[in-house]
Scaffold this active site. Structure first.
Site, PDB file in Angstrom:
ATOM      1  N   TYR A 266      -1.776   7.557   0.475  1.00 41.66           N
ATOM      2  CA  TYR A 266      -1.541   8.745  -0.352  1.00 41.66           C
ATOM      3  C   TYR A 266      -2.806   9.563  -0.568  1.00 41.66           C
ATOM      4  CZ  TYR A 266       3.048   6.803  -1.006  1.00 41.66           C
ATOM      5  OH  TYR A 266       4.312   6.322  -0.770  1.00 41.66           O
ATOM      6  N   ASP A 434      -4.315  -0.309   2.852  1.00 41.38           N
ATOM      7  CA  ASP A 434      -3.638   0.186   1.658  1.00 41.38           C
ATOM      8  C   ASP A 434      -4.523   0.015   0.415  1.00 41.38           C
ATOM      9  OD1 ASP A 434      -2.158   0.039  -0.737  1.00 41.38           O
ATOM     10  OD2 ASP A 434      -0.426  -0.904   0.163  1.00 41.38           O
ATOM     11  N   HIS A 444      -2.390   3.172   7.913  1.00 40.05           N
ATOM     12  CA  HIS A 444      -3.299   3.406   6.800  1.00 40.05           C
ATOM     13  C   HIS A 444      -4.666   3.903   7.272  1.00 40.05           C
ATOM     14  CE1 HIS A 444      -0.287   1.016   4.567  1.00 40.05           C
ATOM     15  NE2 HIS A 444      -0.677   1.788   3.562  1.00 40.05           N
TER      16      HIS A 444
END
Length: 505
Positions: A266, A434, A444
């Site tokens: 994110y 992550d 990732h």
């Protein structure tokens, strides 16, 4: 990353979610505590060589555990090769040829790309394949894409609701909207028929939290929020979202949903949203002006109907509405100012918690910019809102969006995000992950690096210019290549692709 106060609840009353949150925070703190003035540059160094070595080994051979991704092989190509070029490593001729040959076998005779040779075409793997070919670059790669059949595939995926199906008779969601529009925009085939009711569908997915869910009524999610916002920007309809409610707060890394754990991927899906909104500050101001002007008018009307015993109008000490020319000015404490460099602590209740904010305080390279409300003509603001503030056509808006100068500094703590990626997401043997305790993988690695680049270049006043040295956490050698904020491909390769495609039109 939302913090959990160790003072507010005893261990026997913690939920499983709170327990997991505290465990992650404690692991992250261990990395922060190891940081000192003596080892600052060492621990905050991007281990470029080992990451490149890990990626180049992965593109040639993957272990048995990757067999579950057999229907996602174009994604593996994209995640790996995009990471390689972000790190500044060129793609050699042999690897370029092998990549183009493989993806050509994934291209369906009727348009679009499947997850592997002979698999049915899917919007997600189509997006990954097109991004990979743009990343590889060159006429051979770009000419391998059948643009005419691609457009026919996109037409087949279009649904009367405005959304796109991911594959024949497949699900519909915001992810499908973004991947379809991104591909069409990149390849210069953004036909008006593809836009029918599209913005209505995406806007209906914005939730009470401000983020965007996968479909109407679904929970807001970081990945879908990026997809929805980017898709609307590409069709010049971003003004239809409530942009101010999209802005949240961050400490170090990002989480994808409320009450979820931090996740390195994110760094791009959420960090990229802030980078996009930086270029939409004018639209945000117009929305805010109209909102506050309406609120001020309502307060006047309320005050006029509420009188004291002596017959005088009660006046609120917190606000004042005056008129200047054709516009309204809302003044007082009810006028919010969105500080472009202000971030809140993510662990408000625990003063003893060592957080990224305490280690990486917000710095101010630009003048500290505030998106404050001034005198704005309501009619012109409303006109701009309804038109999107631009006369650009949808065909070229993705390109012209890049040309917008950034009017404010980053809307999140870019150093804190870089700190999380460099300290907590890097794996010594190469690759990124992550969070601490998780394994590295290509996905990732791709999105941690994309987020790192986004954080670094958020301080560039215009696209294509390097950020100031102070914007790069750690040694200057950490600076990555710049990505296109809407498509997440190398900016240079995007321009090369547009030049090639413009020669075909």
């Amino acid at each position: 990353m939302a913090g959990v106060s160790s003072k507010s609840c005893s261990s026997q009353h913690l939920t499983s979610t709170q327990t997991e949150q505290l465990q992650v925070e404690q692991k992250v703190q261990e990395f922060f505590k190891a940081l000192s003035a003596d080892n600052h540059n060492v621990l905050l160094e991007l281990w470029r060589d080992v990451h490149i070595d890990y990626l180049l080994r992965s593109i040639r051979h993957l272990g048995p555990s990757y067999s579950v991704l057999d229907a996602n092989r174009p994604w593996l190509c994209y995640w790996i090769l995009h990471s390689v070029v972000l790190l500044g490593e060129p793609i050699d001729g042999e690897l370029r040829q092998r990549t183009v040959d493989f993806l050509s076998r994934c291209q369906d005779p009727n348009g679009g790309y499947g997850g592997g040779p002979g698999q049915m075409p899917h919007l997600a793997t189509t997006y990954a394949a097109v991004n990979t070919l743009v990343t590889v670059g060159g006429e051979m790669a770009l000419a391998s894409i059948n643009r005419e059949k691609m457009l026919n595939f996109l037409f087949r995926m279009k649904d009367p609701s405005g959304a796109f199906r991911m594959h024949d008779a497949g699900e519909m969601d915001v992810r499908g909207c973004y991947t379809a529009i991104s591909v069409a925009s990149m390849l210069g085939i953004l036909d008006p028929s593809l836009l029918y009711n599209l913005s209505n569908y995406i806007v209906s997915c914005q939730t009470y939290e401000g983020g965007i869910g996968g479909e109407p009524g679904a929970e807001a999610h970081g990945g879908y929020t990026f997809c929805g916002l980017a898709a609307l920007i590409l069709i010049n309809e971003a003004h239809r979202l409530d942009l101010s409610s999209l802005l949240g707060r961050v400490e170090g890394g990002f989480q994808g949903r409320t009450n979820k754990l931090v996740d390195g991927c994110y760094s791009f899906w959420q960090g990229g949203v802030f980078a996009l909104i930086q270029r939409l500050s004018e639209v945000m101001l117009q929305q805010a002006c109209m909102s506050y002007a309406k609120a001020g008018q309502m307060e006047i009307e309320n005050n006029s109907s509420s009188r004291t015993e002596s017959g005088k109008v009660k006046k609120s000490p917190s606000s004042k509405v005056t008129s200047s020319g054709g516009g309204r000015v809302v003044q007082g404490s009810n006028v919010q100012q969105l500080d472009a460099t202000e971030t809140d602590s993510f662990c408000e209740d625990s003063s003893s918690m060592l957080t990224a904010e305490k280690i990486f305080p917000v710095f101010d390279y630009f003048h500290k910019t505030s998106l404050s409300i001034g005198t704005v003509d309501e009619d012109s603001a409303a006109s701009s809102k309804s038109s999107g503030g631009s006369s650009q056509s949808n065909d070229d808006y993705g390109l012209s969006f890049l040309e917008k100068d950034i009017q404010c500094g980053p809307l999140f703590n870019t150093h804190a995000l870089q700190g999380y990626i460099l300290l907590c997401a890097q794996v010594l043997e190469g690759g990124l992950r992550d969070k601490p305790g998780k394994s590295r993988d290509a996905y990732h690695t791709c999105y941690c690096l994309s987020g790192l680049s986004t954080a670094q270049y958020s301080w560039s006043p215009r696209i294509g210019t390097p950020p100031p040295p102070a914007a790069v956490l750690g040694p200057l050698t950490n600076l990555l290549e710049s990505v296109h904020p809407l498509h997440n491909v190398l900016l240079e390769r995007y321009y090369d692709a547009q030049e090639y495609i413009s020669g075909l039109l």
